[in-house]
Design an enzyme around this catalytic site. Structure first.
Site, short mmCIF file in Angstrom:
data_model
loop_
_atom_site.label_atom_id
_atom_site.label_comp_id
_atom_site.label_asym_id
_atom_site.label_seq_id
_atom_site.Cartn_x
_atom_site.Cartn_y
_atom_site.Cartn_z
N GLU A 1 0.84 -1.20 0.00
CA GLU A 1 0.00 0.00 0.00
C GLU A 1 0.87 1.25 0.00
OE1 GLU A 1 -3.04 -0.08 3.00
OE2 GLU A 1 -4.30 -1.38 1.77
N GLU B 1 -6.40 -7.57 -0.65
CA GLU B 1 -6.81 -7.49 0.76
C GLU B 1 -8.27 -7.07 0.84
OE1 GLU B 1 -4.79 -4.73 3.30
OE2 GLU B 1 -2.83 -5.30 2.55
C1 GAL Z 1 -4.19 -2.20 4.95
C2 GAL Z 1 -2.79 -2.75 5.11
C3 GAL Z 1 -2.76 -4.01 5.95
C4 GAL Z 1 -3.64 -3.87 7.14
C5 GAL Z 1 -5.04 -3.55 6.70
C6 GAL Z 1 -6.02 -3.43 7.83
O1 GAL Z 1 -4.14 -0.83 4.83
O2 GAL Z 1 -2.18 -3.00 3.87
O3 GAL Z 1 -1.42 -4.25 6.31
O4 GAL Z 1 -3.14 -2.85 7.96
O5 GAL Z 1 -5.03 -2.32 6.01
O6 GAL Z 1 -7.30 -3.08 7.37
#
Ligand code: GAL
Length: 688
Positions: free
Chosen positions: A162, A319
């Site tokens: 990210e 994610e």
């Molecule tokens: C994203 C990040 C992850 C985790 C996740 C939690 O921003 O890439 O590592 O922190 O959010 O929602």
């Protein structure tokens, strides 16, 4: 995105997809004792997990002291995963620098707009433009690439993580230097910059390049042109980091595809991902659900945009969350059905991979209350049962992999720069929000059952019959010309208030609003009439106006007034107009007020009589279902996502591939509340 399919390896030779949906998570085994790893791989197999992203935040363990490597644990887990048939999307591990680096080189730490240093103790505490950070990050990238180049578990590189999530805006002296260089590349002379930024205002004229600073905290409103260029620069600066790691990986492991996880969603708005897609071998994205009823359509919107940023090709959902996140003010869990519906909605919009943050919910650290695939309660839990169920559904969707988004006839333009600029301070009102306005129109289309592609502003609009461009605030001459050509060729344009107002430097187009679009729309707005909080207005169509209205003072003779203001100072003035343009049957509609989802629905319903592309898809059953389509040479894959909390029954032919749905008599299909059904129908021409 590599436009040449030979470099788009994932689709071309199936090296990532391998004819099956990818399913997995960020996996952080370093947070757990060794014996937990065995349970992890056992449960991964039970759930059907076939890929994990590994090592994302492990720099401090991989290089515990400067130049001293410890790859032992990573070797072991890579081996264990491989033995269990689980592939690895290996992180370059550069997302969060180790304490020793910050201690030795505090000059890598970013600075906020008011000069506050962002210290170690969380993550991503590095300046995107720091030469020292870059050197250390590339050293680590090279060490990992050389060590794992031939590892059988390695199927992709996950560059950083990210990028820009917490450090996009750095106002340090490194940033100032890099910003000046960026400006020198983008302006032929300092005079050209002075002109573009309008520095005659408030004695801001620059005589030397090194007088220019990032737009740090100032006594009052900062220069808008400077702010816009700093936003562009910051997006590019983070992309430069991506390019630097990319170059090392390309040199050491040319055959391994590379990606970085985008954040194409409302929580990080300031990266122009349309300009990043050429830098990755496949697009991957992170999405976190907005709580409440809006969340489901919001998810569909951003997944739709991601799919179109990927050019209609499959992409990777890197994610999302199995249930609650931990970083909003209140973090409710997902409701029954939502885990599967959310995932399959992304798949409908083109994802060939469904991955979560994270595999096992952390015991310690700032994210210990963030859901995972294996929750604190363990495998005997609702979440893990849903995870196993989803794994089975994804296996049933193997044939969908590699198929593309089927193009819709209607496009909704999403323009990053209009997002940034329309939300600037020093405006007639702070209330209208670009992302909300575009989402209202998207929801209105879903309510009507009209399929739409959310596309970046640079997309080929000629492929569409209708283009909606709500609040398209920044309109350079080139964009204006494309919209004029689209309408002249018979296209139908719908745009809304505060559009066309400024050029690419945030300078107002003169002669009346909507500036660059005035001649096309045939209306002249003399004044913006923003509403105070709680105030409402009305239109003759019955629409309720909130936040924004405009005084249209001139309407060309060939412009039809579709609705007028009712009551108040604007009583009787035109509010919604439509002009038919040229000999090809095109039209240009202007909505001068903020009328919300219902008002937008009325406008679209009104146009639908004349514009066939706005007719409802029968499968949408009155907007209860979000109809999403992928296609390949063999079949159309129709995803029917239930937008309601009730069962929905629809008549739909085809093989039921997956989803909490049941066939009734003949072709009827009943879809569970908050469920998704996926059906395969005989192929039709027209895949994207
Ligand atoms: C994203 C990040 C992850 C985790 C996740 C939690 O921003 O890439 O590592 O922190 O959010 O929602």
């Amino acid at each position: 995105m590599a436009t040449d399919d030979t470099t788009y390896r994932w689709v071309k030779d199936g090296s990532l997809g391998a004819g099956r949906m990818r399913y997995g998570a960020d996996y952080n085994p370093e947070q757990w004792p060794r014996e937990v790893w065995d349970e992890d791989v056992r449960l991964m197999r039970e759930a059907g997990v076939n890929i994990v992203s590994l090592g994302i935040f492990s720099w401090a363990l991989l290089e515990p002291r400067p130049g001293e490597w410890d790859f032992g644990w990573l070797d072991e887990i890579m081996g264990l995963l491989h033995e269990n048939g689980i592939d690895v999307d290996l992180a370059t591990a550069t997302a969060s620098p180790p304490p020793w680096l910050a201690k030795r080189h505090p000059e890598i730490l970013p600075q906020t707009i008011d000069g506050t240093t962002l210290w170690p103790g969380a993550r991503q505490h590095w300046r995107p433009t720091s030469p020292i950070f870059r050197e250390h990050a590339l050293r680590l990238t090279r060490a990992l690439a050389e060590r794992y180049a031939d590892h059988p578990a390695l199927v992709a590189w996950h560059i950083s993580n990210e990028l820009g999530c917490h450090n996009l805006y750095d106002f340090s002296d490194d940033a100032a230097r890099a910003f000046r260089l960026w400006l020198q590349e983008h302006y032929p002379t300092l005079d050209a910059l002075n002109e573009a930024w309008g520095t005659a205002f408030w004695s801001q004229h620059y005589g030397e390049w090194d007088e220019i600073l990032p737009p740090r905290t100032a006594p009052t409103q900062r220069n808008p042109g400077q702010q816009l260029d700093f936003e562009r620069f910051s997006s590019d600066a983070v992309r430069d980091h991506l390019r630097a790691e990319n170059a090392v990986l390309a040199e050491v492991t040319p055959g391994v595809p590379r990606t970085t996880n985008f954040m194409v969603a409302q929580n990080v708005r300031d990266i122009d991902y349309a300009s990043w897609v050429d830098d990755v071998d496949f697009v991957s994205n992170d999405h976190y659900l907005r709580p409440g009823e809006i969340g489901r359509d919001d998810l569909s919107f951003w997944a739709n945009l991601t799919g179109n940023l990927a050019g209609g090709r499959p992409w990777f959902l890197m994610e999302h969350a199995t249930s609650a996140v931990n970083w909003r003010a209140v973090n409710p869990p997902k409701r029954p059905g939502e885990l599967v519906r959310d995932a399959l909605t992304h798949v409908g919009h083109g994802a060939d991979a469904v991955c979560y943050f994270q595999w096992r919910q952390s015991r310690a650290g700032g994210e210990r209350y963030h859901s995972g695939m294996v929750p604190h309660a363990g495998a005997d839990s609702r979440v893990f049962r849903d995870v196993v169920d989803l794994g089975a559904q994804l296996q049933a969707l193997a044939t969908v992999t590699g198929s593309r988004r089927e193009k819709a006839r209607v496009a909704l333009v999403f323009d990053y720069e209009s997002w940034w600029v329309s939300g600037r301070d020093s405006h007639p009102s702070e209330r209208p929000a670009y992302d909300d306005e575009t989402l209202q129109w998207y929801r209105a289309l879903l309510d009507l059952g009209v399929r739409v592609d959310v596309v970046p502003v640079a997309a080929d609009l000629g492929a569409y019959e209708v283009v909606l461009a709500p609040m398209l605030h920044v309109v350079p001459a080139s964009t204006r010309d494309r919209l004029v050509a689209f309408v002249a060729a018979g296209g139908h344009l719908v745009t809304t208030y505060f559009s066309g107002v400024v050029d690419e430097h945030d300078r107002v187009w003169l002669g009346g609003y909507p500036g660059a679009l005035r001649d096309l729309l045939g209306v002249t707005v003399e004044e913006f009439v923003p509403l105070l909080p709680g105030e409402t207005g009305a239109l003759s169509s019955g629409a309720v106006v909130r936040d924004w209205s405009e005084r249209i003072s001139r309407v060309e003779p060939d412009v039809e007034v579709v609705a007028a203001y009712r009551g108040g100072d604007l009583d009787g003035a035109p509010a919604i107009t439509r002009r038919r343009v040229g000999v090809n049957g095109g039209s240009a509609t202007y909505v001068s007020a903020s009328i919300g989802r219902e008002g937008a629905g009325d406008v679209l319903r009104g146009l639908a009589g004349d514009i066939r592309a706005l007719a409802a898809d029968a499968l949408a059953v009155g907007g209860d279902l979000d109809v999403i389509v992928r296609a390949d040479a063999d079949a159309r894959y129709v995803f029917l996502a239930n937008r309601t909390d009730d069962e929905v029954t629809v008549s739909a032919a085809g093989d039921l591939l997956a989803g909490p749905a049941a066939r009734g008599s003949s072709d009827t299909l009943t879809i569970a509340p908050r469920g998704v059904a996926v059906i395969a129908q005989a192929s039709a021409a027209g895949s994207a």
